[in-house]
Enzyme design. Structure first.
Site, PDB file in Angstrom:
ATOM      1  CD  GLU A 197       1.535  -2.179   6.009  1.00  0.00           C
ATOM      2  OE1 GLU A 197       1.874  -2.456   7.172  1.00  0.00           O
ATOM      3  OE2 GLU A 197       0.574  -1.455   5.728  1.00  0.00           O
ATOM      4  CD  GLU A 202      -7.025   0.723   8.476  1.00  0.00           C
ATOM      5  OE1 GLU A 202      -6.610   1.136   7.380  1.00  0.00           O
ATOM      6  OE2 GLU A 202      -6.820  -0.425   8.887  1.00  0.00           O
ATOM      7  CE1 TYR A 243      -5.690   7.116   4.167  1.00  0.00           C
ATOM      8  CE2 TYR A 243      -4.969   6.937   6.453  1.00  0.00           C
ATOM      9  CZ  TYR A 243      -5.270   6.352   5.240  1.00  0.00           C
ATOM     10  OH  TYR A 243      -5.154   4.992   5.086  1.00  0.00           O
TER      11      TYR A 243
END
Length: 303
Positions: free
Chosen positions: A263, A13, A210
């Site tokens: 999450e 990432e 993104y």
């Protein structure tokens, strides 16, 4: 106060981290803080570059392993430099999806059933049949939906698992819960406005997260009882995983209005397309004010 915006890192990432860092640099109040950019290219940079800059506070824009898993937080603590966000324990627990789901299950917080693999040899198709297709297969310690697949048939399982192991030493197989994805940002023990996520794809994958136009994301008002349940679940999750300062709790809400925890992100993305700034805008908080609040709450926590 001299603030180092720490970005980059060595995880999958890294590019998103760099974008988060640049967005922070564009929006932080430089009249209030002396700001320096610190790019992490290798592990020892977190000691050498941070020490060389003699910063008073580390504003973390790191994502993924090494940056979001408690390692950097532990190093900064050893250097006695306060930093933004959660501590080493909660960072590690939330980065390990198997561990976080076990903690949620132990706390009675609803999350989808799953299987965790430490090696391809542990793959058992009977166990997957018990979960029922479709399933989600993803790296256990991954983020940003890298190497994440929705698998609808047994024939696709092995390839997805093998791809997951290219990115991580553990792979999770989780029952796919059909529903609407929402995210619940929490800052200073307060849940900020809920953001609904409508990806222009099958799920909220890397491109949807993104790329401009990859998804529609907007502040949403849930009906009262559902909002109450979602808020209680989000805050209970935040506490169960010992989060502090801020985190983002992601959920799926089924057609029957049943929420499931997906999450928890302890260092949520801070790019121009990221969810936390959109939530803050929903309560008329600018990006700059959001950064002020994160710094303020972090210093309060570390003291």
């Amino acid at each position: 106060m001299k603030i180092g915006v720490i970005m980059g890192g060595i995880s999958s990432e890294r590019e998103i981290s760099l974008k988060s860092g640049e967005s922070i640099l564009e929006n932080i109040d430089t009249k209030k803080y002396d700001v320096v950019k610190i790019v992490i290219d290798k592990k020892d940079d977190i000691v050498n570059k941070v020490r060389d800059e003699k910063i008073d506070f580390a504003l973390l824009a790191l994502h993924g392993q090494f940056g979001e898993d408690g390692t950097v937080q532990s190093v900064l603590q050893s250097l006695e430099i306060p930093y933004s966000g959660c501590g080493p324990l909660s960072s590690a627990a939330c980065m390990d999806k198997d561990m976080s789901k076990n903690l949620l299950k132990a706390s009675g917080i609803r999350t989808a059933p799953w299987i965790n693999l430490r090696d391809v040899s542990e793959l058992n198709f009977d166990d997957i049949e018990k979960l029922g297709y479709p399933v989600v297969i993803k790296p256990t310690h991954g983020g940003s939906s890298v190497a994440t697949f929705i698998i609808k048939d047994r024939s696709e399982v092995l390839n997805a698992v093998e791809e997951g192991f290219k990115w991580d030493n553990e792979v999770m197989i989780e029952k796919f819960i059909k529903g609407e994805e929402i995210t619940c940002p929490i800052l200073g023990n307060e849940m900020y406005p809920i953001v609904a996520i409508k990806p222009n794809a099958e799920f909220f994958d890397y491109a949807a997260k993104y790329n401009d136009g990859g998804s529609d994301e907007f502040v949403i008002e849930l009906e009262r009882d559902l909002h109450k349940e979602v808020e209680e679940m989000a805050l209970a999750t935040y506490r169960a995983l010992k989060c502090s300062v801020y985190a983002r709790v992601d959920m799926i809400v089924t057609e029957d209005k049943v929420p499931y925890i997906l999450e928890v992100n302890t260092l949520p993305g801070m790019t121009k397309n990221s969810l936390f700034p959109k939530s803050a805008a929903g309560k008329n908080m600018t990006y700059s004010e959001l950064l002020d609040k994160i710094i303020e709450e972090s210093l309060k926590e570390k003291r």
